[in-house]
Structure formats: structure tokens, C-alpha cells
Scaffold this active site. Structure first.
Site, PDB file in Angstrom:
ATOM      1  N   CYS A  80     -19.709 -10.332   4.848  1.00 27.57           N
ATOM      2  CA  CYS A  80     -20.176  -9.330   5.817  1.00 27.57           C
ATOM      3  C   CYS A  80     -21.576  -8.832   5.431  1.00 27.57           C
ATOM      4  O   CYS A  80     -22.534  -9.600   5.529  1.00 27.57           O
ATOM      5  CB  CYS A  80     -19.158  -8.197   5.921  1.00 27.57           C
ATOM      6  SG  CYS A  80     -19.490  -7.107   7.308  1.00 27.57           S
ATOM      7  N   HIS A 167     -14.174 -10.879   7.156  1.00 29.37           N
ATOM      8  CA  HIS A 167     -13.595 -10.421   5.879  1.00 29.37           C
ATOM      9  C   HIS A 167     -12.405 -11.294   5.474  1.00 29.37           C
ATOM     10  O   HIS A 167     -11.286 -11.065   5.941  1.00 29.37           O
ATOM     11  CB  HIS A 167     -13.152  -8.961   6.008  1.00 29.37           C
ATOM     12  CG  HIS A 167     -14.301  -8.017   6.081  1.00 29.37           C
ATOM     13  ND1 HIS A 167     -14.867  -7.449   4.960  1.00 29.37           N
ATOM     14  CD2 HIS A 167     -15.018  -7.579   7.128  1.00 29.37           C
ATOM     15  CE1 HIS A 167     -15.885  -6.692   5.326  1.00 29.37           C
ATOM     16  NE2 HIS A 167     -16.011  -6.739   6.630  1.00 29.37           N
ATOM     17  N   GLU A 169     -10.848 -11.207   2.783  1.00 24.13           N
ATOM     18  CA  GLU A 169      -9.966 -10.496   1.843  1.00 24.13           C
ATOM     19  C   GLU A 169      -8.835  -9.731   2.518  1.00 24.13           C
ATOM     20  O   GLU A 169      -7.856  -9.391   1.875  1.00 24.13           O
ATOM     21  CB  GLU A 169     -10.794  -9.543   0.961  1.00 24.13           C
ATOM     22  CG  GLU A 169     -11.418  -8.332   1.656  1.00 24.13           C
ATOM     23  CD  GLU A 169     -12.764  -8.610   2.340  1.00 24.13           C
ATOM     24  OE1 GLU A 169     -13.021  -9.783   2.667  1.00 24.13           O
ATOM     25  OE2 GLU A 169     -13.531  -7.668   2.569  1.00 24.13           O
ATOM     26  N   SER A 219       3.163  10.569 -18.615  1.00 18.25           N
ATOM     27  CA  SER A 219       3.731  11.309 -17.481  1.00 18.25           C
ATOM     28  C   SER A 219       5.113  10.784 -17.126  1.00 18.25           C
ATOM     29  O   SER A 219       5.830  11.400 -16.355  1.00 18.25           O
ATOM     30  CB  SER A 219       2.815  11.171 -16.267  1.00 18.25           C
ATOM     31  OG  SER A 219       2.895   9.837 -15.777  1.00 18.25           O
ATOM     32  N   GLY A 221       5.393   8.036 -15.556  1.00 18.85           N
ATOM     33  CA  GLY A 221       5.116   7.090 -14.470  1.00 18.85           C
ATOM     34  C   GLY A 221       4.849   5.718 -15.057  1.00 18.85           C
ATOM     35  O   GLY A 221       4.763   5.554 -16.280  1.00 18.85           O
TER      36      GLY A 221
END
Ligand code: XMP
Length: 504
Positions: A80, A167, A169, A219, A221
Site C-alpha cells: 500500500c 493488503h 496481511e 499477575s 495472567g
């Protein structure tokens, strides 16, 4: 290690480009074009370079780039804006298109393209542009076109320069992966980037660079757990994990995290700091300010714990690549300051911060976790943001609101899980809207809970999960009946973009 460089001009899909490359087992990094100059590029020694999309025009007066990049003798793919840049710098012409193209477009491939090899003669691609290439530079041939874009792809195979206006992707470009596959072949990469090699190299690198004690911000996580496991393999008992209960965790979460990590071979400390977070957040309603306060307070708690432990030099954080990129790399707009990066105060009282997962995407982090033998329950956990319920309570955070959102969230998650509904992230949040309801024979004036559940692979784009109506209404009924202070439940069916996953 063979690397591909993604030179970031600020487009919104740039992270996806890096994902597509890594899916091919080739390592790549994203760097902002304005901070990564020719010298830095040479030092990085990429096997290939991808120039990304971007919001500006190559014809803008205030835009310039070092054209020597095209003389490096490294294969380059321009996407692009990157394609237009290649055209302009090498002597072609770029103009505003008479008709902009946004969205799905049919692409006709011409014969003889190395980059588009194996693509169908006609296929669907994703376009998003105002400018277009109107004259290809000398040496280039046009390799594909669309109705409004005669030069939708061009290449100079002798110089290994390739450009696509669309694009590849994004998933809407149906055969986009073929283009990445071809480009990686053109770059001559071996495709040997694997998580096991990452783990091995990273552990060795951490061992050789970290000489003292480190403190890990845990955390519970996925990210911080994997960071902790990786660090403990590298430096063993020199690592202390500090789990800060900021009072903004999900229902019973603090106890659950402690239970898991007590079984690990590392030093574990749990700090109850909920009151001090509440005090700092009192009266604060602005989302970015809340994020900064929570991030900063986290660091202060760690610094204090570090002093108690003594001689701690390093702070370990579970920052991952999307946190880094979304916090504003290059010129992309800052959407939110992510807790692990943008939330850090300017001054941090450690010798340095260690972020062993800083260059990995979420699914790569999970793969590292599995490589390290972490429990699947932790590895496959849905993401939970660092600022926790602080950004799932719109407006001021109070202990009453935390309790409400914790209870509602626990009910929603339990209902989805027992019904077997598949969703990548699902939670309840508290709006600061109060409205009138009727309960028993009385009037109520209470809060509205908003339920959010999304389908996503990269957390950069998402769509709302289609929850069966009976599951949704059962959760809503339970929430209004069981959670004091709530008389209305809403389901958020917006996508990201234009919305985001979290409320703030
Ligand atoms: P948004 O709201 O930006 O969220 O669409 C995308 C994903 O990132 C998570 N998130 C965070 N994770 N620290 C984190 O570690 C943060 O400050 C943070 N903010 C959002 C969010 O839960 C979602 O998965």
C-alpha cells in the site's frame, strides 16, 4: 538468525504483517521508519524488508525517506503506502486516485510475476487507499490490476523489488498467505524460527546478561506467568515473584493465583495493596489517567518490595509485542497506553527492566509456556488486562462498584462456560449509567452491567461472539437477581474496530 524487517509507516495492520511472516517460521521485527535509519537497517542485517501501509501521502511536503534503502541489495516488498513509496522514490508517479478503493476488490493477476506466483488469475483482495501508482518506475512491470487501479501490483524481479497496492496481511485478501510464502522464498529464508529455539536462546541470553536478583511482576495472567517460568529457568532462586493484589482482580482470582504459584520452584510473595490503589483512584474518571495511576502504583509497590528483599537489580515484566506496538511505535496513533509499557512512570528505581517476551505475539507466548511445561490452565487463559477491573468500571472506581462487577463477571463467565460457548475473551463491565427498574413492587435506580464476549485471533480486530439467546438471558436474569445494585444488563455487539475490546 535470519530476520525480516518490517519498516513501519504507521498503518493499522502492521502487526499483522509481522504475524504473517512469523507464521512462516521466519523471525521478524517491526521498527518505525523515523527511528530506524539506514545505519540501523544495515546493522539489523535483514534477509528481506517489508514497507508497510501508512496514513500519509508519499506526495506530502513534510514526508521524506532515505531512498538508499532500495540500493541495499535486499529483497523489498512494499505494501500500500510502501508500494507507492517504492514507485515514487524510484522515479515512477503516484497520484490521488479518481476513485478510492476501500474493502474487498477483485484482482486480476498478469502472467510472469514471481511474487504473485500460484495465485489464482482472479482473486479477492483488501484495498484501502486514496493514492495510487499511475506510472511504474523504469525496470518494473505491472503484475496485477483492479477495476480502478491499473497498477495494483508491480515488480522488478532483477532488483528483487516488489509492490502491492492491496493488503495481503488481512484475512480478507483470500490468497494473501501465498504472497508472504513467495516473498520469504525470494528472501531465501530457511524457515527455522521455532519456539523451542526461542526458549533455548532466550534462557542462555538471560543467564549471561542477568547477574543479580530479579523481581518479577506476576499477575497470574498468561504473559507474566510465562515470563516468570522463563526467568526461573534462567536464574532460578535469584528470581522473586511478587504478585500484587491491586483489588481490581476477578472474583477469587488472588487466591487462585497464589494456589498455582505456591507449587512452583520460585520465591513467591503476595502483597495486598487494594486499599492504596483505591485511594489513588478516588475521584479519577479519565481512562488514560486511571491506566497511568494503576501502572505507576504497581511499580511503586514493586520498588518497595524490592527494597525489603534487598539487592534487587532487575524488574521482570510480561510485556508482549502487541503491547509495544499498540502503545505507539512509529507514527501509528496511540489507542491506549498499555499497562506494561505506556503506564510506566518516567523514573523506575531498578537497574533495568527485563521483558523477555517483548517481541512475541500472544499465541507465541502460549507456545513458549507449553514448551516450558506450564499448566494448560494457565497457558490457555483468556487475557486479563494489567489495570484489571479498573478499566472495566467506566468512570470512578469504588469498592462498591468493584464488588458489583466481580459478582456479575463471575456469573457471566460461569454461564458461558457451563453452556460450552466458545469465545476468546468474555467478561462483564460496569457502565456508569443508572436507570430505573422495578423489582418486587418497588422502584429501583441502579447500575447497568454490560457483557462483552469477542471472537479474535490477534486481539487487534474482533467481532462480538454470537451467544445463544437463552444463555445470554439466563446470565442476565441471574445477574439482576443475584447482584445487588444492578437492574439492567446490556450485551455489547460492536466489533473492534471501531470499538475496542475493553471499555477504557
Ligand atoms: P483493547 O481494549 O485495546 O484490548 O481492544 C485488546 C486486548 O488487550 C488487553 N488489554 C491489556 N492487556 N495491559 C494488558 O496486559 C493493558 O493495559 C491492556 N489493555 C487492554 C485486552 O484485555 C484485550 O485482550
Amino acid at each position: 538468525m535470519e530476520k525480516i524487517l518490517v519498516l513501519d509507516f504507521g498503518g493499522q495492520y502492521n502487526q499483522l504483517i509481522a504475524r504473517r511472516v512469523r507464521e512462516n517460521h521466519v523471525y521478524c521485527e517491526v521498527h518505525g521508519y523515523n527511528v530506524f535509519d539506514l545505519e540501523a537497517i544495515k546493522k539489523f542485517a535483514p534477509r528481506g524488508i517489508i514497507l508497510t501501509g501508512g496514513p500519509q501521502s508519499v506526495n506530502a511536503d513534510d514526508f521524506s525517506v532515505d531512498g538508499k534503502i532500495f540500493e541495499l541489495d535486499v529483497p523489498i516488498l512494499g505494501i500500500c503506502f510502501g508500494a507507492q513509496l517504492m514507485a515514487k522514490v524510484l522515479g515512477g508517479r503516484v497520484d490521488r486516485a479518481a476513485t478510492s478503493e476501500f474493502g474487498r476488490t477483485e484482482l486480476d493477476r498478469l502472467d510472469g510475476s514471481r511474487l504473485l506466483d500460484r495465485m489464482s488469475a482472479r482473486s479477492t483482495v483488501w484495498m484501502s487507499h486514496n493514492d495510487r501508482i499511475v506510472e511504474a518506475p523504469r525496470g518494473f512491470s505491472t503484475t496485477a490490476s483492479t477495476e480502478h487501479c491499473p497498477i495494483a501490483a508491480m515488480e522488478d524481479d532483477a532488483r528483487k523489488l516488489y509492490a502491492v497496492q492491496f493488503h495481503p496481511e488481512v484475512v480478507h485478501t483470500v490468497e494473501g498467505s501465498v504472497i508472504f510464502d513467495n516473498f520469504i522464498d525470494i528472501c531465501g529464508c530457511r524457515r527455522d524460527w521455532k519456539m523451542s529455539s526461542f526458549v533455548e536462546t532466550k534462557i542462555a541470553e538471560l543467564r549471561s546478561t542477568i547477574s543479580g536478583r530479579a523481581l518479577c511482576a506476576l499477575s497470574g495472567g498468561v504473559d507474566s506467568s510465562v515470563a516468570a517460568a522463563l526467568m526461573s529457568k534462567a536464574i532460578g532462586k535469584n528470581l522473586t515473584c511478587v504478585f500484587v493484589d491491586h483489588g481490581l482482580l476477578r472474583k477469587n482470582e488472588a487466591d487462585e493465583v497464589e494456589a498455582v504459584f505456591k507449587n512452583f520452584d520460585l520465591n513467591f510473595i503476595r502483597v495486598d495493596a487494594s486499599q492504596r490503589f483505591l485511594t489513588r483512584l478516588s475521584g479519577v474518571t479519565e481512562p488514560e489517567r486511571k491506566r497511568k495511576i494503576i501502572g505507576e502504583e504497581f511499580i511503586r509497590v514493586f520498588e518497595e518490595e524490592a527494597k525489603k528483599i534487598g539487592a534487587v537489580e532487575y524488574l521482570v515484566q510480561g510485556t508482549i509485542y502487541p503491547d509495544v506496538i499498540e502503545s505507539g511505535l512509529g507514527k501509528a496513533a496511540v489507542i491506549k497506553s498499555h499497562h506494561n509499557v505506556g503506564g510506566l512512570p518516567d523514573h523506575v528505581d531498578f537497574k533495568s527492566i527485563v521483558e523477555p517476551l517483548r517481541l512475541l505475539f500472544k499465541d507465541e507466548v502460549r507456545a513458549v509456556g507449553r514448551e516450558l511445561g506450564l499448566d494448560e490452565k494457565i497457558v490457555s487463559r483468556q487475557p486479563f488486562p494489567g489495570p484489571g477491573l479498573g478499566i472495566r468500571i467506566i468512570g470512578e472506581v469504588t469498592s462498591e462498584k468493584i464488588k458489583i462487577v466481580q459478582e456479575a463477571d463471575a456469573i457471566f463467565r460461569a454461564e458461558l462456560e457451563s453452556a460450552g460457548v466458545k469465545s476468546n475473551q468474555y467478561f462483564a463491565a460496569l457502565t456508569n449509567m443508572r436507570s430505573v427498574g422495578v423489582m418486587g413492587d418497588g422502584r429501583t435506580y441502579d447500575y447497568a452491567i454490560v457483557l462483552r464476549a469477542v471472537e479474535t485471533t490477534d486481539f487487534m480486530t474482533a467481532t462480538a461472539t454470537r451467544i445463544p439467546w437463552d444463555v445470554l438471558t439466563r446470565a442476565a436474569d441471574r445477574i439482576v437477581n443475584e447482584v445487588k445494585g444492578v437492574n439492567r444488563v446490556l450485551y455489547d455487539c460492536t466489533s473492534k474496530p471501531p470499538s475496542t475490546i475493553e471499555m477504557e
